[in-house]
Design an enzyme around this catalytic site. Sequence first.
Site, PDB file in Angstrom:
ATOM      1  N   VAL A 140       1.045  -0.984   0.017  1.00 11.43           N
ATOM      2  CA  VAL A 140      -0.034  -0.105   0.103  1.00 11.43           C
ATOM      3  C   VAL A 140       0.851   1.321  -0.041  1.00 11.43           C
ATOM      4  O   VAL A 140       0.625   2.085  -0.908  1.00 11.43           O
ATOM      5  CB  VAL A 140      -1.105   0.140   1.260  1.00 11.43           C
ATOM      6  CG1 VAL A 140      -1.751   1.362   1.271  1.00 11.43           C
ATOM      7  CG2 VAL A 140      -2.026  -1.212   1.154  1.00 11.43           C
ATOM      8  N   LYS A 154      -7.259  -1.336   8.679  1.00  8.78           N
ATOM      9  CA  LYS A 154      -8.424  -2.112   9.199  1.00  8.78           C
ATOM     10  C   LYS A 154      -8.631  -2.482  10.551  1.00  8.78           C
ATOM     11  O   LYS A 154      -9.668  -2.311  11.401  1.00  8.78           O
ATOM     12  CB  LYS A 154      -9.254  -2.699   8.142  1.00  8.78           C
ATOM     13  CG  LYS A 154      -8.395  -4.135   7.734  1.00  8.78           C
ATOM     14  CD  LYS A 154      -8.843  -4.454   6.259  1.00  8.78           C
ATOM     15  CE  LYS A 154      -7.462  -5.327   5.838  1.00  8.78           C
ATOM     16  NZ  LYS A 154      -7.446  -5.494   4.351  1.00  8.78           N
ATOM     17  N   GLY A 164     -11.231  -1.867  -0.136  1.00  9.35           N
ATOM     18  CA  GLY A 164      -9.970  -1.456  -1.167  1.00  9.35           C
ATOM     19  C   GLY A 164     -10.422  -0.218  -1.864  1.00  9.35           C
ATOM     20  O   GLY A 164     -10.647   0.857  -1.383  1.00  9.35           O
ATOM     21  N   ILE A 198     -13.152   0.515  -3.654  1.00  9.93           N
ATOM     22  CA  ILE A 198     -14.428   0.715  -3.779  1.00  9.93           C
ATOM     23  C   ILE A 198     -14.717   2.116  -2.922  1.00  9.93           C
ATOM     24  O   ILE A 198     -14.497   2.104  -1.726  1.00  9.93           O
ATOM     25  CB  ILE A 198     -15.476  -0.173  -3.274  1.00  9.93           C
ATOM     26  CG1 ILE A 198     -15.114  -1.472  -4.201  1.00  9.93           C
ATOM     27  CG2 ILE A 198     -16.856   0.065  -3.591  1.00  9.93           C
ATOM     28  CD1 ILE A 198     -15.606  -2.557  -3.778  1.00  9.93           C
ATOM     29  N   GLY A 203      -0.810 -15.259  -4.829  1.00 12.06           N
ATOM     30  CA  GLY A 203      -0.505 -14.062  -4.011  1.00 12.06           C
ATOM     31  C   GLY A 203      -1.758 -13.439  -3.633  1.00 12.06           C
ATOM     32  O   GLY A 203      -1.809 -12.298  -2.946  1.00 12.06           O
ATOM     33  N   ASP A 222     -10.679 -10.813   8.891  1.00 10.24           N
ATOM     34  CA  ASP A 222     -10.732  -9.641   8.037  1.00 10.24           C
ATOM     35  C   ASP A 222     -11.664  -8.790   7.522  1.00 10.24           C
ATOM     36  O   ASP A 222     -12.142  -7.568   7.469  1.00 10.24           O
ATOM     37  CB  ASP A 222      -9.848  -9.937   6.621  1.00 10.24           C
ATOM     38  CG  ASP A 222      -9.548  -8.570   5.656  1.00 10.24           C
ATOM     39  OD1 ASP A 222      -8.659  -8.022   5.965  1.00 10.24           O
ATOM     40  OD2 ASP A 222     -10.419  -8.841   4.593  1.00 10.24           O
ATOM     41  N   LYS A 248     -13.677  -5.080   8.710  1.00 11.43           N
ATOM     42  CA  LYS A 248     -14.355  -4.209   8.111  1.00 11.43           C
ATOM     43  C   LYS A 248     -15.800  -4.145   8.223  1.00 11.43           C
ATOM     44  O   LYS A 248     -16.223  -2.723   8.215  1.00 11.43           O
ATOM     45  CB  LYS A 248     -14.145  -4.367   6.452  1.00 11.43           C
ATOM     46  CG  LYS A 248     -12.955  -4.722   5.980  1.00 11.43           C
ATOM     47  CD  LYS A 248     -12.661  -5.655   4.753  1.00 11.43           C
ATOM     48  CE  LYS A 248     -11.377  -5.577   4.217  1.00 11.43           C
ATOM     49  NZ  LYS A 248     -11.122  -6.781   3.171  1.00 11.43           N
TER      50      LYS A 248
HETATM   51  N1  LIG Z   1      -2.486  -4.940   0.770  1.00 12.76           N
HETATM   52  C1  LIG Z   1      -3.829  -4.428   0.521  1.00 12.76           C
HETATM   53  O1  LIG Z   1      -4.325  -4.692  -0.799  1.00 12.76           O
HETATM   54  C2  LIG Z   1      -4.507  -3.834   1.387  1.00 12.76           C
HETATM   55  C3  LIG Z   1      -5.819  -3.243   1.186  1.00 12.76           C
HETATM   56  C4  LIG Z   1      -6.394  -2.373   2.019  1.00 12.76           C
HETATM   57  C5  LIG Z   1      -5.916  -2.283   3.228  1.00 12.76           C
HETATM   58  N2  LIG Z   1      -4.579  -2.734   3.654  1.00 12.76           N
HETATM   59  C6  LIG Z   1      -4.028  -2.493   4.749  1.00 12.76           C
HETATM   60  O2  LIG Z   1      -2.969  -1.614   4.654  1.00 12.76           O
HETATM   61  C7  LIG Z   1      -1.934  -2.000   5.517  1.00 12.76           C
HETATM   62  C8  LIG Z   1      -0.613  -2.234   4.949  1.00 12.76           C
HETATM   63  O3  LIG Z   1      -0.741  -3.336   4.100  1.00 12.76           O
HETATM   64  P1  LIG Z   1       0.501  -3.807   3.088  1.00 12.76           P
HETATM   65  O4  LIG Z   1      -0.425  -4.931   2.283  1.00 12.76           O
HETATM   66  O5  LIG Z   1       1.018  -2.650   2.373  1.00 12.76           O
HETATM   67  O6  LIG Z   1       1.330  -4.291   4.128  1.00 12.76           O
HETATM   68  P2  LIG Z   1       2.858  -5.076   3.670  1.00 12.76           P
HETATM   69  O7  LIG Z   1       3.058  -5.034   2.382  1.00 12.76           O
HETATM   70  O8  LIG Z   1       3.248  -5.929   4.812  1.00 12.76           O
HETATM   71  O9  LIG Z   1       3.632  -3.439   4.322  1.00 12.76           O
HETATM   72  C9  LIG Z   1       3.829  -2.914   5.493  1.00 12.76           C
HETATM   73  C10 LIG Z   1       4.670  -2.102   5.710  1.00 12.76           C
HETATM   74  O10 LIG Z   1       4.802  -1.482   7.006  1.00 12.76           O
HETATM   75  C11 LIG Z   1       5.875  -1.597   7.543  1.00 12.76           C
HETATM   76  N3  LIG Z   1       5.681  -1.611   9.127  1.00 12.76           N
HETATM   77  C12 LIG Z   1       5.138  -2.842   9.373  1.00 12.76           C
HETATM   78  N4  LIG Z   1       5.094  -2.801  10.819  1.00 12.76           N
HETATM   79  C13 LIG Z   1       5.993  -1.571  11.296  1.00 12.76           C
HETATM   80  C14 LIG Z   1       6.221  -1.025  12.319  1.00 12.76           C
HETATM   81  N5  LIG Z   1       5.830  -1.471  13.658  1.00 12.76           N
HETATM   82  N6  LIG Z   1       6.831   0.085  12.404  1.00 12.76           N
HETATM   83  C15 LIG Z   1       7.486   0.680  11.106  1.00 12.76           C
HETATM   84  N7  LIG Z   1       6.962   0.146  10.079  1.00 12.76           N
HETATM   85  C16 LIG Z   1       6.067  -1.006  10.036  1.00 12.76           C
HETATM   86  C17 LIG Z   1       6.768  -2.613   7.130  1.00 12.76           C
HETATM   87  O11 LIG Z   1       8.198  -2.404   7.015  1.00 12.76           O
HETATM   88  P3  LIG Z   1       9.175  -3.416   6.457  1.00 12.76           P
HETATM   89  O12 LIG Z   1       8.957  -3.324   5.055  1.00 12.76           O
HETATM   90  O13 LIG Z   1      10.407  -2.537   6.815  1.00 12.76           O
HETATM   91  O14 LIG Z   1       8.788  -4.585   7.047  1.00 12.76           O
HETATM   92  C18 LIG Z   1       6.198  -2.359   5.470  1.00 12.76           C
HETATM   93  O15 LIG Z   1       6.824  -1.351   4.732  1.00 12.76           O
HETATM   94  C19 LIG Z   1      -2.405  -3.139   6.452  1.00 12.76           C
HETATM   95  O16 LIG Z   1      -2.948  -2.405   7.592  1.00 12.76           O
HETATM   96  C20 LIG Z   1      -3.620  -3.638   5.667  1.00 12.76           C
HETATM   97  O17 LIG Z   1      -4.456  -4.214   6.347  1.00 12.76           O
HETATM   98  C21 LIG Z   1      -4.097  -3.719   2.499  1.00 12.76           C
END
Ligand SMILES: NC(=O)c1ccc[n+]([C@@H]2O[C@H](COP(=O)([O-])OP(=O)(O)OC[C@H]3O[C@@H](n4cnc5c(N)ncnc54)[C@H](OP(=O)(O)O)[C@@H]3O)[C@@H](O)[C@H]2O)c1
Length: 405
Positions: free
Chosen positions: A14, A104, A133, A135, A186, A200, A204
């Site tokens: 994200v 979330k 996401g 929407i 994935g 999850d 929401k």
């Molecule tokens: N992926 C989706 O499609 C999607 C959709 C809607 C909402 N979300 C929400 O958006 C958020 C991010 O999702 P994502 O898929 O982008 O996750 P991700 O790919 O796992 O990325 C998480 C990022 O947060 C950093 N991070 C995690 N814990 C941390 C901490 N304690 N201190 C500082 N940085 C920290 C990580 O750092 P490092 O890279 O150094 O480990 C990484 O860069 C989540 O809450 C998820 O529920 C995701």
Amino acid sequence: MSAITIGLLGFGTVGKGVYETISKHQGRLQAIFGKEVKVSAILVKNVSKHSVPDDEVLLTDDFQDIIDLPKLDVVIDAIVGREPGYTYLRQAISRGCHVITANKEMFAFHGSELTRLAKENNVSLGFEATVGGGIPIIQTIKQLLNANKIERIEGILNGTSNFILTSMREENLSFEEALKIAQEKGYAEADPKNDIEGYDAFYKAVVLSELVFGKAPAQGKSVREGITDITIEQIRMADSLGLKFKHVASIEREKDTIRCTVKPVLTGEEHPLYRVEGVQNAVSIDADIVGNISLQGPGAGMFPTASAIIEDLIHVGRGDIPSVFEEGRPEGTVIYEPVWIIWGDADKAELPEGCEIISKVSKEVFIFKASLEAVSLLDTSDLKAYQVLGDYAPAAKENKQVQTV
Ligand SMILES: NC(=O)c1ccc[n+]([C@@H]2O[C@H](COP(=O)([O-])OP(=O)(O)OC[C@H]3O[C@@H](n4cnc5c(N)ncnc54)[C@H](OP(=O)(O)O)[C@@H]3O)[C@@H](O)[C@H]2O)c1
């Protein structure tokens, strides 16, 4: 030119999507804001894993570096888990920053507290990306609530579980086979519990409940059930009745409390969620003036989620302040008796009062009418009951071998 300065928490799927969108669409954003939009700093857990194309952007693993920036207008939260996101956003709001979150799980637990704090500090709080996401469900609901009262929301809020159910039906796969494909593509994590067990979708649903009805679902009125028990035989039988399994979150007011269920249900072709397949998400809203509105789109992914965050940024720029949502549906209007499909030997089972068998499909499959309360009293050691959403009329499906008893 002055700038809107952003602190970006997280640089994963994200966070990178947000950063790239801001870079790629800078001209469009400047036209809207009349200012440059600039990511000044990015917070990650492990700095050595990352590189940022722009040398001027501070990459750090210490939130203090971000909160101490001399100029900080907006903090965007794209990290995972309830903490430290909640603490960071509290600090950002207290400093007078607008905040936007995609997190979330954190928002389901702390959304109302953050909303109150944002109001007190006269800053905006965007959370479009926490549900569905890309929407635009949150903004649609905010607009709807100006005049309409929302009566019920039903949604497919998790693309992974919807992909698994679609693959099982279309490819004739077992649950395990479909899950493996979701992981290979994935869509599902190595540990898929959050998606397939409904956590999850439940987070929401909590966010939607707070938004629409002004409170979280009542503990005793909440059900969270996953899709792991559904078999290919049940999917085939449902298909022969013109029904599809869907993993649906339903939220509605019941007197003074909010009932929320996340569970596998059956939908007939007249239902708005019947045709939502694969990783798509959809939300169906019943409101008293407009009737039914359904929104469908990509429920996750880098750019759909970034899109929701950038749209929130536009509202922040326009100075939208979070509204308080306390108006709900009028009381006492939950008067409907759902239809259920039951698997098991209903002849032997003791059906609670109020359960009326209306059709016998086979020795082991029955269609009957019953209230939610009556069904909750069923002895589920021998029987499994799935609710059919919408106006399902089994008698009309004569060609599907339904026998009326
Ligand atoms: N992926 C989706 O499609 C999607 C959709 C809607 C909402 N979300 C929400 O958006 C958020 C991010 O999702 P994502 O898929 O982008 O996750 P991700 O790919 O796992 O990325 C998480 C990022 O947060 C950093 N991070 C995690 N814990 C941390 C901490 N304690 N201190 C500082 N940085 C920290 C990580 O750092 P490092 O890279 O150094 O480990 C990484 O860069 C989540 O809450 C998820 O529920 C995701």
